[in-house]
Design a protein around this motif. Structure first.
Motif, PDB file in Angstrom:
ATOM      1  N   ALA A   5      13.914  31.685 -12.758  1.00  0.00           N
ATOM      2  CA  ALA A   5      14.154  31.578 -11.314  1.00  0.00           C
ATOM      3  C   ALA A   5      12.878  31.084 -10.649  1.00  0.00           C
ATOM      4  O   ALA A   5      11.783  31.482 -11.032  1.00  0.00           O
ATOM      5  N   THR A   6      12.998  30.204  -9.661  1.00  0.00           N
ATOM      6  CA  THR A   6      11.854  29.675  -8.923  1.00  0.00           C
ATOM      7  C   THR A   6      12.123  29.802  -7.432  1.00  0.00           C
ATOM      8  O   THR A   6      13.230  29.534  -6.974  1.00  0.00           O
ATOM      9  N   ALA A   7      11.118  30.220  -6.694  1.00  0.00           N
ATOM     10  CA  ALA A   7      11.203  30.282  -5.236  1.00  0.00           C
ATOM     11  C   ALA A   7      10.083  29.423  -4.665  1.00  0.00           C
ATOM     12  O   ALA A   7       8.971  29.427  -5.177  1.00  0.00           O
ATOM     13  N   THR A   8      10.355  28.676  -3.607  1.00  0.00           N
ATOM     14  CA  THR A   8       9.365  27.796  -2.995  1.00  0.00           C
ATOM     15  C   THR A   8       8.896  28.407  -1.681  1.00  0.00           C
ATOM     16  O   THR A   8       9.702  28.900  -0.896  1.00  0.00           O
ATOM     17  N   PHE A   9       7.588  28.361  -1.428  1.00  0.00           N
ATOM     18  CA  PHE A   9       7.001  28.917  -0.217  1.00  0.00           C
ATOM     19  C   PHE A   9       6.172  27.852   0.491  1.00  0.00           C
ATOM     20  O   PHE A   9       5.569  27.003  -0.158  1.00  0.00           O
ATOM     21  N   SER A  10       6.169  27.897   1.810  1.00  0.00           N
ATOM     22  CA  SER A  10       5.280  27.038   2.584  1.00  0.00           C
ATOM     23  C   SER A  10       4.831  27.825   3.806  1.00  0.00           C
ATOM     24  O   SER A  10       5.505  28.763   4.228  1.00  0.00           O
ATOM     25  N   SER A  11       3.702  27.468   4.354  1.00  0.00           N
ATOM     26  CA  SER A  11       3.208  28.194   5.519  1.00  0.00           C
ATOM     27  C   SER A  11       3.634  27.482   6.790  1.00  0.00           C
ATOM     28  O   SER A  11       3.769  26.262   6.828  1.00  0.00           O
ATOM     29  N   GLY A  12       3.862  28.266   7.834  1.00  0.00           N
ATOM     30  CA  GLY A  12       4.181  27.715   9.140  1.00  0.00           C
ATOM     31  C   GLY A  12       2.888  27.383   9.867  1.00  0.00           C
ATOM     32  O   GLY A  12       1.788  27.551   9.331  1.00  0.00           O
ATOM     33  N   SER A  13       3.002  26.932  11.095  1.00  0.00           N
ATOM     34  CA  SER A  13       1.801  26.578  11.850  1.00  0.00           C
ATOM     35  C   SER A  13       1.979  26.919  13.326  1.00  0.00           C
ATOM     36  O   SER A  13       3.099  27.014  13.824  1.00  0.00           O
ATOM     37  N   ILE A  14       0.856  27.141  13.980  1.00  0.00           N
ATOM     38  CA  ILE A  14       0.852  27.231  15.429  1.00  0.00           C
ATOM     39  C   ILE A  14      -0.054  26.103  15.914  1.00  0.00           C
ATOM     40  O   ILE A  14      -1.053  25.768  15.286  1.00  0.00           O
ATOM     41  N   ASP A  15       0.333  25.468  16.980  1.00  0.00           N
ATOM     42  CA  ASP A  15      -0.419  24.339  17.530  1.00  0.00           C
ATOM     43  C   ASP A  15      -0.353  24.447  19.043  1.00  0.00           C
ATOM     44  O   ASP A  15       0.607  24.026  19.671  1.00  0.00           O
ATOM     45  N   LEU A  16      -1.385  25.051  19.636  1.00  0.00           N
ATOM     46  CA  LEU A  16      -1.442  25.270  21.068  1.00  0.00           C
ATOM     47  C   LEU A  16      -1.953  23.992  21.742  1.00  0.00           C
ATOM     48  O   LEU A  16      -2.974  23.444  21.349  1.00  0.00           O
ATOM     49  N   ARG A  17      -1.194  23.520  22.708  1.00  0.00           N
ATOM     50  CA  ARG A  17      -1.569  22.328  23.483  1.00  0.00           C
ATOM     51  C   ARG A  17      -1.550  22.693  24.962  1.00  0.00           C
ATOM     52  O   ARG A  17      -0.738  23.504  25.402  1.00  0.00           O
ATOM     53  N   LEU A  18      -2.427  22.057  25.717  1.00  0.00           N
ATOM     54  CA  LEU A  18      -2.474  22.242  27.163  1.00  0.00           C
ATOM     55  C   LEU A  18      -2.002  20.952  27.805  1.00  0.00           C
ATOM     56  O   LEU A  18      -2.693  19.935  27.725  1.00  0.00           O
ATOM     57  N   PRO A  60       6.415  30.961  16.404  1.00  0.00           N
ATOM     58  CA  PRO A  60       6.149  31.443  17.757  1.00  0.00           C
ATOM     59  C   PRO A  60       4.745  32.050  17.848  1.00  0.00           C
ATOM     60  O   PRO A  60       4.216  32.530  16.851  1.00  0.00           O
ATOM     61  N   PHE A  61       4.152  32.000  19.053  1.00  0.00           N
ATOM     62  CA  PHE A  61       2.852  32.644  19.228  1.00  0.00           C
ATOM     63  C   PHE A  61       2.757  33.314  20.591  1.00  0.00           C
ATOM     64  O   PHE A  61       3.471  32.986  21.526  1.00  0.00           O
ATOM     65  N   ALA A  70       8.415  27.929  19.081  1.00  0.00           N
ATOM     66  CA  ALA A  70       8.049  26.586  18.621  1.00  0.00           C
ATOM     67  C   ALA A  70       8.814  25.548  19.432  1.00  0.00           C
ATOM     68  O   ALA A  70      10.005  25.689  19.677  1.00  0.00           O
ATOM     69  N   GLY A  71       8.098  24.524  19.881  1.00  0.00           N
ATOM     70  CA  GLY A  71       8.728  23.448  20.635  1.00  0.00           C
ATOM     71  C   GLY A  71       8.962  23.741  22.107  1.00  0.00           C
ATOM     72  O   GLY A  71       9.604  22.961  22.795  1.00  0.00           O
ATOM     73  N   THR A  72       8.453  24.880  22.606  1.00  0.00           N
ATOM     74  CA  THR A  72       8.635  25.219  24.024  1.00  0.00           C
ATOM     75  C   THR A  72       7.268  25.351  24.697  1.00  0.00           C
ATOM     76  O   THR A  72       6.232  25.234  24.046  1.00  0.00           O
ATOM     77  N   SER A  73       7.292  25.617  26.007  1.00  0.00           N
ATOM     78  CA  SER A  73       6.029  25.812  26.715  1.00  0.00           C
ATOM     79  C   SER A  73       6.153  26.939  27.736  1.00  0.00           C
ATOM     80  O   SER A  73       7.248  27.312  28.136  1.00  0.00           O
ATOM     81  N   ASP A  74       5.005  27.463  28.098  1.00  0.00           N
ATOM     82  CA  ASP A  74       4.882  28.517  29.105  1.00  0.00           C
ATOM     83  C   ASP A  74       4.166  27.871  30.289  1.00  0.00           C
ATOM     84  O   ASP A  74       3.017  27.464  30.174  1.00  0.00           O
ATOM     85  N   ARG A  75       4.863  27.736  31.410  1.00  0.00           N
ATOM     86  CA  ARG A  75       4.272  27.055  32.578  1.00  0.00           C
ATOM     87  C   ARG A  75       3.462  28.047  33.398  1.00  0.00           C
ATOM     88  O   ARG A  75       4.028  28.969  33.987  1.00  0.00           O
ATOM     89  N   LEU A  76       2.156  27.811  33.449  1.00  0.00           N
ATOM     90  CA  LEU A  76       1.275  28.652  34.251  1.00  0.00           C
ATOM     91  C   LEU A  76       0.907  27.924  35.535  1.00  0.00           C
ATOM     92  O   LEU A  76       0.710  26.704  35.536  1.00  0.00           O
TER      93      LEU A  76
END
Length: 191
Positions: free
Chosen positions: A41-54, A93-94, A155-161
């Protein structure tokens, strides 16, 4: 001449015992030759990411220039406000925190206040104000206030300040003719 074998019952029993042991011995050998099979049996793993943009800008290593908040020639009683979208361009998400600081320590920077809402801007120039739900302040920029947003920015959304900076009407006369940069440092943490 023919020899007669003696009919010893004991000899017959020994021969029978040897025959039975031989049959069991052959059976034991045949069990060693059983069918086999295996699987993996084999399982594949990958890491997610956070990318904060202003407002779509990385803001790292060079600071994002929030020019819509900048003002020259403030006088006591002036306020300025600007929207700043905090975007998540990653896959996880972050939550985040924003630390406020001034580049200089003078009477002007110590008189400035900051308030943050999740709302909209009304007015313009030195009469612009934020509306909406209060997230921080108003508080003195000199105290290096920190705003924490634990609500996840998906992910893919924004928080409007809405960022509002004011020079209160009671600002000391010593605040004249001075300047400072107000730094908004953001740090995101995956949730």
């Amino acid at each position: 001449m023919m020899r007669h074998r003696s009919k010893n019952p004991r000899t017959g029993r020994i021969r029978a015992l040897v025959a039975v042991c031989g049959v069991f011995g052959l059976g034991a050998v045949s069990t060693l030759a059983a069918w086999t099979d295996d699987a993996t049996a084999t399982a594949t793993f990958s890491s997610g990411s956070i990318d904060l943009r202003l407002d779509g800008d990385q803001g790292n290593p060079d600071a994002y220039q929030l020019t819509s908040l900048s003002v020259d020639g403030m006088k006591p009683g002036d306020t300025t406000a600007a929207l700043l979208p905090v975007q998540n361009k990653g896959t996880l998400p972050f939550g985040y925190r924003m630390t406020v600081g001034a580049s200089t320590s003078n009477a002007f920077s110590q008189a400035l206040t900051i308030a943050v809402t999740s709302g909209t801007v009304s007015g313009s120039g030195t009469a612009a104000e934020c509306g909406g739900t209060a997230l921080m302040g108003p508080t003195s920029i000199a105290t290096s206030p920190v705003m924490k947003r634990t609500a996840a920015v998906a992910a893919g959304t924004s928080d409007r300040l809405c960022i509002e900076v004011a020079l209160p009407s009671g600002a000391d006369n010593e605040a004249q003719g001075q300047s400072t940069d107000v730094d908004l440092a953001f740090e995101a943490t995956s949730q």
